[in-house]
Scaffold this active site. Structure first.
Site, PDB file in Angstrom:
ATOM      1  NE  ARG A  66      -3.016 -12.932  10.772  1.00  0.00           N
ATOM      2  CZ  ARG A  66      -1.998 -13.374  11.521  1.00  0.00           C
ATOM      3  NH1 ARG A  66      -2.227 -14.108  12.595  1.00  0.00           N
ATOM      4  NH2 ARG A  66      -0.753 -13.068  11.188  1.00  0.00           N
ATOM      5  CG  ASN A 123     -10.136  35.045   3.840  1.00  0.00           C
ATOM      6  OD1 ASN A 123     -11.346  34.921   3.678  1.00  0.00           O
ATOM      7  ND2 ASN A 123      -9.357  34.041   4.187  1.00  0.00           N
ATOM      8  CE  LYS A 182       0.915  -7.390  10.771  1.00  0.00           C
ATOM      9  NZ  LYS A 182       0.770  -8.778  11.273  1.00  0.00           N
ATOM     10  CD  GLN A 208      10.171 -10.665   3.185  1.00  0.00           C
ATOM     11  OE1 GLN A 208       9.669  -9.871   3.975  1.00  0.00           O
ATOM     12  NE2 GLN A 208      10.101 -11.968   3.337  1.00  0.00           N
ATOM     13  CB  ALA A 258       8.157  -7.240   4.417  1.00  0.00           C
ATOM     14  CB  ALA A 271     -21.438  48.843  15.080  1.00  0.00           C
ATOM     15  N   GLY A 293       7.663 -15.196   4.182  1.00  0.00           N
ATOM     16  CA  GLY A 293       7.762 -15.601   5.582  1.00  0.00           C
ATOM     17  C   GLY A 293       8.816 -14.842   6.362  1.00  0.00           C
ATOM     18  CB  THR A 294       9.221 -14.354  10.037  1.00  0.00           C
ATOM     19  OG1 THR A 294       8.933 -15.725  10.326  1.00  0.00           O
ATOM     20  CG2 THR A 294       7.975 -13.540  10.328  1.00  0.00           C
ATOM     21  NE  ARG A 340     -10.098  26.505   8.631  1.00  0.00           N
ATOM     22  CZ  ARG A 340     -10.375  27.251   7.560  1.00  0.00           C
ATOM     23  NH1 ARG A 340     -11.258  28.241   7.647  1.00  0.00           N
ATOM     24  NH2 ARG A 340      -9.767  27.028   6.424  1.00  0.00           N
TER      25      ARG A 340
END
Ligand code: UD1
Ligand code: CA
Length: 459
Positions: free
Chosen positions: A8, A383, A15, A67, A3, A420, A72-73, A330
């Site tokens: 940092r 195309n 994260k 949460q 959560a 051609a 906090g944890t 592609r």
């Protein structure tokens, strides 16, 4: 636990969605957890950018606990009380530590059970323990129980010297956890409920808290900063290369290659330096992938040769095909067995039949090309009319002369020839010759006369 914001990192992305080894950190943790318990017994605690995180891993079938405020944890586990009641053992994994292995989680769980502990933490000895919680032991060496975990910010200079760190992975006796969790407080450096404080809480309540050390400290490294993430990425990719080598794949200069963790490669395939194999790419046995090729989410059969500088995304390539150098496949490109796609050929949403060849300088898009077809140098499927995309069909055995433009929708019948430099705007029946260019005219002596006239002038 997933959560947190990851302050940092100075990132707008949460994260746990940052990628390591080509996939979100959290996806690694979940994939490992799923090898220990079924997805229905996994609860992911989300909060910061909850919807994005949920979406990124929803396919795994795990449960989510929100949460809303990340306090906090310890608070993360408080929020999960309802979801986790009814479990005798609760294993807590850190959503930002992706290198943890199934074996280590099992060891943690088994040790917890064998010790009849209330809380077992996974610890590790780090040469540089800075930033991690430190494990404070009590009693004689070897059988020492854990008295507390102190966070970096609250540690005394003496405690900071302790090299045994808390990894952020734990096993708890479920009922005891929720009987005591309300004793956590926010009186600490961050003003948060620390899950780590449960060690002290249990210790004071005379419950058993133990720690088991990992044999490989590298497994528990977290990713709080970009620098830490870089270290994890390198570790994970080298481990991936090692696993592939083990399976019979040759990789030259593996530290120059970028191979994502979900890539599969068959035995005796050779990967040259500076190759990137990304996403869910699958490569068969006995292939050779030459330098500077970038292959994403593609499936290659056996004995495929990919020459240097080839770029592929969402493509399928049949056995024995030869690609490159410098081909660009592609999404939706489907190259048949033994087919050739050569230099500076771009393909998109096409089927190129068995043994067909487009060797030089072409654009082939929205096309269905049969078997044994030869596409001359510089052929272009037109195309797009500025609004819609249209399809080109080229049946088996067709020969398209160089520098032809095929204006879609158009169909070239089985066994036909296109001269051609033709511009083909109408369907060609089978076995025909289509000429779509003006007839050549020759003015004999024209050049000589011009030269003589010029000579005359300059006299
Ligand atoms: C934590 C431990 C520390 C340990 C380290 C190991 C605490 C207080 N400290 O520190 O002892 O050495 O892990 O890596 O636990 N999270 C939530 N909700 C929150 C806060 C965090 O779900 O309210 C999640 C985060 O997203 C992350 C995990 O919990 O996945 C750990 O949080 P983080 O802030 O990274 O803790 P550390 O400072 O690394
Ligand atoms: Ca962390």
């Amino acid at each position: 636990m997933a959560a947190g914001k990851g302050t940092r990192l100075k990132s707008k992305h949460p994260k746990v969605l940052h990628e390591i080894g080509g996939k979100p950190i959290l996806a690694h943790v979940i994939a490992t957890a799923e090898k220990v318990v079924p997805a229905q017994d996994i609860f992911v605690i989300i909060g910061h950018e909850a919807e994005r995180v949920r979406e990124a891993v929803a396919g795994t079938g795990v449960n989510f606990v929100v949460q809303a405020e990340q306090r906090g944890t310890g608070h993360a586990l408080m929020v999960a009380r309802k979801a986790l009641s009814g479990y005798d053992q609760v294993i807590v994994l850190s959503g930002d530590a992706p290198l943890i292995t199934v074996e280590t989680i099992r060891k943690l769980s088994d040790f917890h059970t064998a010790q009849k502990a209330t809380m077992t933490l996974l610890s590790a000895d780090l040469d540089n323990p800075y930033g991690y919680g430190r494990v404070i032991r009590k009693g004689a060496r070897g059988r020492a129980e854990v008295q507390a975990i102190v966070e970096e910010k609250s540690a005394t200079p003496r405690q900071k010297k302790i090299r045994e760190i808390n990894s952020g992975f734990y096993a708890f006796a479920g009922p005891a956890l929720y009987e005591h969790i309300d004793r956590l407080s926010t009186e600490n450096a961050h003003g948060e409920y620390y899950l780590t404080d449960m060690a002290g809480v249990f210790h004071r309540a005379r419950k058993k808290v133990v720690a088991i050390k990992t044999s490989d400290a590298g497994e528990v490294l977290g990713s709080n900063t970009r620098a830490e993430m870089m270290v994890l990425d390198v570790r994970m990719r080298l481990a991936k290369c090692r696993a592939l080598l083990e399976q019979g794949v040759t990789i030259f200069y593996p530290h120059t290659c970028v191979i994502d963790s979900d890539v599969e490669i068959g035995a005796d395939t050779v990967i040259e330096p500076f190759v990137q194999l990304l996403g869910h790419t699958k490569i068969g046995a006995d292939c050779r992938i030459r330098s500077y090729s970038v292959i994403g989410n593609s499936v290659l059969g056996e004995h495929v040769t990919v020459r240097p500088g080839t770029i592929m995304e969402d493509a399928r390539v049949g056995a024995g095909a030869v690609l490159g150098p410098y081909s660009h496949l592609r999404p939706g490109s489907d190259v048949g067995e033994g087919a050739h796609v050569g230099n500076f050929v771009e393909t998109k949403k096409i089927k190129l039949g068995k043994g067909s060849k487009a060797n030089h300088l072409s654009y082939l898009g929205d096309a269905e090309i049969g078997e044994g077809v030869n596409i001359g140098a510089g052929t272009i499927t037109c195309n797009y009319d500025g609004v819609n995309k249209h399809k080109t069909v080229i049946e088996d055995g067709v020969f398209i002369g160089s520098d032809s433009t095929l204006v879609a929708p158009v169909k070239i019948g089985r066994g036909s020839y296109v001269a051609a430099a033709s511009c083909i705007t109408e369907d060609v029946p089978p076995d025909a010759l289509a000429l779509g260019r003006s007839r050549q005219s020759v003015k004999e002596g024209w050049a000589r006369e011009k030269r003589e006239a010029q000579k005359e002038k300059s006299r």
